[in-house]
Enzyme design. Structure first.
Site, PDB file in Angstrom:
ATOM      1  N   HIS A 262       0.872  -1.183   0.000  1.00 38.31           N
ATOM      2  CA  HIS A 262       0.000   0.000   0.000  1.00 38.31           C
ATOM      3  C   HIS A 262       0.905   1.227   0.000  1.00 38.31           C
ATOM      4  O   HIS A 262       1.587   1.484  -0.981  1.00 38.31           O
ATOM      5  CB  HIS A 262      -0.921  -0.112   1.217  1.00 38.31           C
ATOM      6  N   HIS A 301      -2.040  -1.814 -10.194  1.00 34.01           N
ATOM      7  CA  HIS A 301      -2.996  -1.206  -9.264  1.00 34.01           C
ATOM      8  C   HIS A 301      -4.271  -2.017  -9.284  1.00 34.01           C
ATOM      9  O   HIS A 301      -4.651  -2.530 -10.337  1.00 34.01           O
ATOM     10  CB  HIS A 301      -3.292   0.247  -9.680  1.00 34.01           C
ATOM     11  N   ASP A 357       3.227   5.589  -6.839  1.00 33.94           N
ATOM     12  CA  ASP A 357       4.460   5.405  -6.071  1.00 33.94           C
ATOM     13  C   ASP A 357       5.702   5.261  -6.922  1.00 33.94           C
ATOM     14  O   ASP A 357       6.810   5.270  -6.401  1.00 33.94           O
ATOM     15  CB  ASP A 357       4.325   4.160  -5.176  1.00 33.94           C
TER      16      ASP A 357
END
Ligand code: ACO
Length: 422
Positions: A262, A301, A357
């Site tokens: 996460h 994702h 990210d």
């Protein structure tokens, strides 16, 4: 004509027809067929656990909107505190509302001296900043005797203001503690992101925050403020559904964010890039990913199956930051990884694209943050999203305490065998 779905229970021949709105139907219809019927849905892949009017996300189209406003417009034109107001209240503030909101946030940034002197000082010298952050947020609630009074909207608003105002102070404090540096008090004359960078990096009197870097920080905060029902937000909703106080529920959500799948992924991306070491090693690394020996961190994702709109904005922001700080040497490896993966059948067929990210860690590194701080940087703005979901949940008359059912696969009843006979 209204769309419906008809479900037939072949065991009994009973059938039920229910409306479908935006591809969602109420699973309570199943109870009409058989009150004991359960849907098995590990990781909630097909479950809408709530109605929400906060964030709209279309993973196939790569769309992300806060309260209807496209993330691209907010990242370009808005500020983090304005976006926070929008997420919490549903509408953009007018000039006077924004001025009051900014004033209120600025004047709640201080934390009790005991938090710093007794609580934070009690950590081991090499404690992970995110572990300290989670604990400090939970501990913060113990300083307010009205923290648990969540059904008084005025009191709840006050806790929300305190949390949003104080999380940057706590975050900077964990860094200064880890680095053995004296704490820097909040400065009321600075904006949210500016003040945070000042608390992070000021040593002596001559530190000036570069406005491009402060704006980049603010944009990163905007991009991370909410992302509908992800793991951390679901944790927030589950904990808040038990009517826990906002500090405990925020700490629980932050604990979910700490996981490497996460919010911990950007830290893992930097490790991965450093381990790859040079551009010529990228093809061999990609082969290892395809053989299942490695994971390409920052790719893939659960919801975005086309592109992550946040990743596009972040890549642009990265270049703006590098103009001030100089190039991050890991950028070339990241670019080569992205280029190689986007052309490769393995990633194309699985719809794996860079997520938020993939590039954020490179910016954080260029801004001087150690890797252990990356998830803390995510938790600061996400605190707003979590709290917006808490308010929405508490106002939702259809919600109750979260309590999923299970599919029991264990032993049937059996008799206890005395220890000596086993
Ligand atoms: N590298 C290599 N293969 C991958 C990756 C990856 N990063 N992500 C998914 N896959 C593969 C899986 O092995 C699987 O292959 P298979 O069909 O041959 O078994 C297929 O793609 C589907 O993957 P799932 O694990 O089913 O996808 P899921 O939706 O459960 O996972 C997740 C999403 C956790 C984000 C995953 O893509 C991942 O682990 N990515 C790396 C970690 C990461 O970057 N996390 C940040 C997410 S964004 C955020 O939280 C802010």
């Amino acid at each position: 004509m209204a769309e419906t779905i008809t479900i037939i229970d072949d065991r009994t021949g009973k059938k039920v027809t229910v409306p479908v709105t935006n591809s969602v139907f109420a699973s309570s219809a199943l109870r009409e067929l058989d009150p004991d019927l359960r849907m098995y849905d590990p990781a909630f892949l097909s479950t809408a656990a709530c109605k929400s009017a906060i964030t709209y996300l279309d993973g196939e189209q790569g769309i992300l909107r806060y309260r209807g406003y496209p993330i691209e417009e907010l990242a370009e034109k808005s500020t983090f505190t304005e976006v926070a107001y929008l997420l919490l209240n549903g509408e953009l503030p007018n000039t006077q509302q924004l001025a009051q909101w900014n004033y209120d946030i600025t004047h709640h940034t201080m934390i009790h001296e005991n938090m710093r002197k007794r609580f934070v000082d009690g950590f081991h010298y090499d404690a992970h900043p995110m572990g300290m952050f989670i604990s400090a947020v939970a501990a913060l609630g113990t300083f307010y005797d009205d923290a648990r009074d969540i059904f008084n909207s005025e009191t709840l608003d006050k806790q929300i203001l305190r949390l949003i105002a104080k999380v940057p102070t706590i975050a900077a404090m964990t860094y200064r503690f880890s680095s053995g540096l004296p704490f820097v008090l909040p400065n009321n004359s600075l904006s949210y992101a500016h003040n945070f960078l000042n608390m992070m990096y000021r040593i002596g009197d001559d530190y000036e925050v570069n406005p491009t870097l402060a704006r980049a920080m603010d944009v990163l905060f905007i991009l991370h403020a909410d992302h509908e029902q992800n793991c951390g937000t679901t944790t927030m909703r589950v904990v808040a559904s038990a009517n826990s106080d906002p500090y405990s529920a925020t700490a629980a959500a932050a604990a979910a964010l700490f996981g490497p799948l996460h919010g911990g992924a950007n830290e893992a991306v930097i490790h991965m890039l450093a381990e790859i070491g040079s551009v010529d090693k990228v093809p061999a690394f990609i082969e290892r990913v395809k053989n299942g020996e490695e994971k390409l961190m920052g790719f893939g994702h659960r919801v975005y199956k086309n592109f992550d709109p946040r990743a596009v904005i972040i890549k642009k922001t990265a270049y703006e930051v590098f103009e001030v700080t100089g190039m991050n040497p890991l950028l070339d490896i990241a670019l080569k990884l992205e280029e190689t993966a986007l052309k490769d059948e393995y990633f194309i067929s699985r719809k794996l694209y860079p997520n938020v990210d993939f590039y954020s860690g490179l910016i954080y590194q260029a801004l001087g943050f150690p890797e252990e701080m990356f998830t803390v940087l995510f938790a600061i703005p996400r605190t707003v999203g979590w709290l917006a979901h808490m308010i929405e949940l508490l106002d939702d008359k259809e919600q109750k305490i979260s309590r999923p059912r299970q599919w029991y696969t264990g032993q049937d009843v059996r008799s206890y065998t005395e220890l000596q006979k086993r």
